[in-house]
Design a protein around this motif. Structure first.
Motif, PDB file in Angstrom:
ATOM      1  N   PHE A   1       0.823  -1.209   0.000  1.00  0.00           N
ATOM      2  CA  PHE A   1       0.000   0.000   0.000  1.00  0.00           C
ATOM      3  C   PHE A   1       0.854   1.254   0.000  1.00  0.00           C
ATOM      4  CE2 PHE A   1      -3.579  -2.557   1.940  1.00  0.00           C
ATOM      5  CZ  PHE A   1      -4.325  -2.530   0.777  1.00  0.00           C
ATOM      6  N   THR A   2       1.927   1.204   0.736  1.00  0.00           N
ATOM      7  CA  THR A   2       2.746   2.416   0.862  1.00  0.00           C
ATOM      8  C   THR A   2       3.622   2.640  -0.357  1.00  0.00           C
ATOM      9  OG1 THR A   2       4.430   1.120   2.048  1.00  0.00           O
ATOM     10  CG2 THR A   2       2.761   2.262   3.364  1.00  0.00           C
ATOM     11  N   ARG A   3       3.865   1.575  -1.129  1.00  0.00           N
ATOM     12  CA  ARG A   3       4.747   1.704  -2.286  1.00  0.00           C
ATOM     13  C   ARG A   3       3.992   1.877  -3.596  1.00  0.00           C
ATOM     14  NH1 ARG A   3       6.662  -2.795  -3.170  1.00  0.00           N
ATOM     15  NH2 ARG A   3       5.851  -4.065  -1.465  1.00  0.00           N
ATOM     16  N   ARG A   4       2.804   1.325  -3.673  1.00  0.00           N
ATOM     17  CA  ARG A   4       2.051   1.365  -4.933  1.00  0.00           C
ATOM     18  C   ARG A   4       0.988   2.456  -4.836  1.00  0.00           C
ATOM     19  NH1 ARG A   4       2.529  -4.464  -3.915  1.00  0.00           N
ATOM     20  NH2 ARG A   4       3.994  -5.352  -5.437  1.00  0.00           N
ATOM     21  N   LYS A   5       1.419   3.693  -4.831  1.00  0.00           N
ATOM     22  CA  LYS A   5       0.510   4.817  -4.597  1.00  0.00           C
ATOM     23  C   LYS A   5      -0.496   4.985  -5.733  1.00  0.00           C
ATOM     24  CE  LYS A   5       3.803   7.359  -1.717  1.00  0.00           C
ATOM     25  NZ  LYS A   5       3.105   7.044  -0.474  1.00  0.00           N
ATOM     26  N   ALA A   6      -0.046   4.807  -6.990  1.00  0.00           N
ATOM     27  CA  ALA A   6      -0.964   4.972  -8.118  1.00  0.00           C
ATOM     28  C   ALA A   6      -2.073   3.926  -8.059  1.00  0.00           C
ATOM     29  CB  ALA A   6      -0.215   4.859  -9.441  1.00  0.00           C
ATOM     30  N   LEU A   7      -1.686   2.693  -7.708  1.00  0.00           N
ATOM     31  CA  LEU A   7      -2.657   1.610  -7.627  1.00  0.00           C
ATOM     32  C   LEU A   7      -3.662   1.865  -6.518  1.00  0.00           C
ATOM     33  CD1 LEU A   7      -2.877  -1.029  -9.247  1.00  0.00           C
ATOM     34  CD2 LEU A   7      -1.796  -2.192  -7.326  1.00  0.00           C
ATOM     35  N   VAL A   8      -3.174   2.255  -5.369  1.00  0.00           N
ATOM     36  CA  VAL A   8      -4.047   2.543  -4.237  1.00  0.00           C
ATOM     37  C   VAL A   8      -4.957   3.723  -4.551  1.00  0.00           C
ATOM     38  CG1 VAL A   8      -4.133   3.244  -1.826  1.00  0.00           C
ATOM     39  CG2 VAL A   8      -2.440   1.568  -2.558  1.00  0.00           C
ATOM     40  N   GLY A   9      -4.380   4.747  -5.179  1.00  0.00           N
ATOM     41  CA  GLY A   9      -5.182   5.919  -5.534  1.00  0.00           C
ATOM     42  C   GLY A   9      -6.302   5.575  -6.488  1.00  0.00           C
ATOM     43  N   ALA A  10      -5.993   4.715  -7.493  1.00  0.00           N
ATOM     44  CA  ALA A  10      -7.033   4.316  -8.446  1.00  0.00           C
ATOM     45  C   ALA A  10      -8.117   3.497  -7.757  1.00  0.00           C
ATOM     46  CB  ALA A  10      -6.410   3.514  -9.594  1.00  0.00           C
ATOM     47  N   GLY A  11      -7.703   2.594  -6.873  1.00  0.00           N
ATOM     48  CA  GLY A  11      -8.674   1.772  -6.160  1.00  0.00           C
ATOM     49  C   GLY A  11      -9.572   2.596  -5.264  1.00  0.00           C
ATOM     50  N   VAL A  12      -8.975   3.521  -4.526  1.00  0.00           N
ATOM     51  CA  VAL A  12      -9.752   4.375  -3.630  1.00  0.00           C
ATOM     52  C   VAL A  12     -10.708   5.257  -4.438  1.00  0.00           C
ATOM     53  CG1 VAL A  12      -9.621   6.281  -1.989  1.00  0.00           C
ATOM     54  CG2 VAL A  12      -8.044   4.348  -1.775  1.00  0.00           C
ATOM     55  N   THR A  13     -10.217   5.784  -5.567  1.00  0.00           N
ATOM     56  CA  THR A  13     -11.066   6.629  -6.407  1.00  0.00           C
ATOM     57  C   THR A  13     -12.242   5.837  -6.964  1.00  0.00           C
ATOM     58  OG1 THR A  13      -9.140   7.956  -7.039  1.00  0.00           O
ATOM     59  CG2 THR A  13     -11.108   8.155  -8.413  1.00  0.00           C
ATOM     60  N   ALA A  14     -11.967   4.597  -7.426  1.00  0.00           N
ATOM     61  CA  ALA A  14     -13.045   3.759  -7.965  1.00  0.00           C
ATOM     62  C   ALA A  14     -14.112   3.505  -6.909  1.00  0.00           C
ATOM     63  CB  ALA A  14     -12.476   2.440  -8.477  1.00  0.00           C
ATOM     64  N   LEU A  15     -13.676   3.220  -5.683  1.00  0.00           N
ATOM     65  CA  LEU A  15     -14.637   2.982  -4.600  1.00  0.00           C
ATOM     66  C   LEU A  15     -15.376   4.255  -4.220  1.00  0.00           C
ATOM     67  CD1 LEU A  15     -12.549   0.620  -2.291  1.00  0.00           C
ATOM     68  CD2 LEU A  15     -14.641   0.030  -3.506  1.00  0.00           C
TER      69      LEU A  15
END
Length: 346
Positions: A145-159
């Motif tokens: 989570f702390t390293r894959r910021k783009a992935l987490v950001g996309a997931g959070v945005t989708a939710l």
């Protein structure tokens, strides 16, 4: 029966057999690493795939919101079909993107190592709590989570944007027509001929034989220029002919006859949530709603014999005119469709 000597590690059964009284802890099996754990290229590829799925979910939500305003259902089957297809596809992409992307991320990228925590008293020591906090931090780091910021950001945005696909259509109805009193009246009135759906051809009683099921609309409905679909949604009727001897009830509460020579007419709209009731079983005289299996007895005033519906299908009082055509005696005496808060359900 079996016996267990507390000083022995064996349980002896009556048949002479024996089983161990206790088993040694086998411990954790050897951890099997996934490709993404050992190959950075695979992990990077999976990251891109999950990112694409989350992005697709965001786009799906945008499409749903856009289609709600840009592609209203309209008044024609074509416009309704287009609106439903676009809304459905957008919602499908939105949900599938979140579901598949989240699942893929958890199964392939998040840590799948097994951890063992010994049982202890409910209140841990301060030192143990500090260790637990550190383990949570290590787990978060291990999950990426702390390293894959783009992935987490996309997931959070989708939710975060997903609820818009549901809230916008709901909020869009605020200020709409909530006059449920309109369900109390339809196009049917005294003298209105019963006509075939969709051709609008008037029906003669002589044309209906025992066991027949006819889908019926009020004569003149097809000539309406405005509100045709709204009126049809309320006025559709199912016409069925039974042997008159099979009818248990064909009268109004006041004793008036509402059928003609075994021909009865009932609202086609289920009193549960409004699905079309059209599955007729001739041997039992039962009508089945395909949505939630509410079942009505045509021979006994379409009373509910099974399912979630709370009241019978409203009956349309019918008779024949001088030319032998089936006509309505009046409008429905009960509101059609699902029960609502302004009336009792029984």
């Amino acid at each position: 029966m079996s016996t267990h000597d507390p000083h022995s590690d064996v349980v002896v059964h009556d048949d002479g057999g024996a089983t161990p009284a206790r088993f040694e802890n086998p411990g954790l099996h050897e951890h099997a690493s996934r490709q993404a754990d050992v190959d950075p290229k695979v992990a990077k590829r999976v990251e891109r795939q999950v990112l694409a799925l989350f992005t697709a979910s965001i786009i799906g939500t945008i499409v749903v919101v856009w289609a709600y305003f840009a592609l209203p259902p309209g008044e024609t089957p074509g416009s309704m079909r287009t609106s439903n297809i676009v809304l459905g596809l957008g919602l499908a992409v939105c949900l599938l993107g979140i579901g598949i992307g989240g699942n893929y991320y958890i199964k392939v990228l998040m840590s799948n190592r097994e951890y063992v925590e010994e049982r202890h008293e409910q209140r841990s020591s301060d030192a143990t709590r500090e260790v637990a906090v550190q383990m949570l931090k290590d787990g978060a780091e291990d999950s990426g989570f702390t390293r894959r910021k783009a992935l987490v950001g996309a997931g959070v945005t989708a939710l975060a944007v997903f609820p818009l696909s549901i809230l916008v259509p709901l909020l869009g109805n605020v200020g709409g027509d909530w006059n449920v009193g309109k369900l109390k009246h339809t196009m049917w009135k005294k003298g209105t001929k019963l006509a075939t759906d969709p051709t609008g051809r008037p029906i003669k009683a002589a044309d209906v034989t025992i066991g027949d099921v006819w889908h019926v609309i009020p004569d003149g409905l097809n000539e309406l220029e405005h509100g045709k679909l709204d009126e049809k949604a309320k006025a559709v009727v199912l016409l069925i002919r039974l042997d008159p001897r099979d009818l248990k009830s064909d009268q109004s509460p006041q004793g008036e006859t509402w059928s003609h020579d075994g021909i009865v007419a009932y609202s086609k709209i289920c009193t549960h949530v409004g699905c079309p009731v059209a599955l007729y079983e001739q041997q039992t005289h039962h009508l089945l709603c395909p949505c939630h299996q509410s079942t009505f007895d045509v021979a006994d005033g379409c009373k509910v014999v099974f399912g979630p519906a709370k009241r019978p299908l409203p009956q349309l009082p019918i008779t024949v005119d001088d030319e032998g055509y089936l006509i309505a005696q009046s409008d429905f005496t009960q509101p059609v469709g699902p029960s609502f808060w302004e009336r009792a359900t029984k």
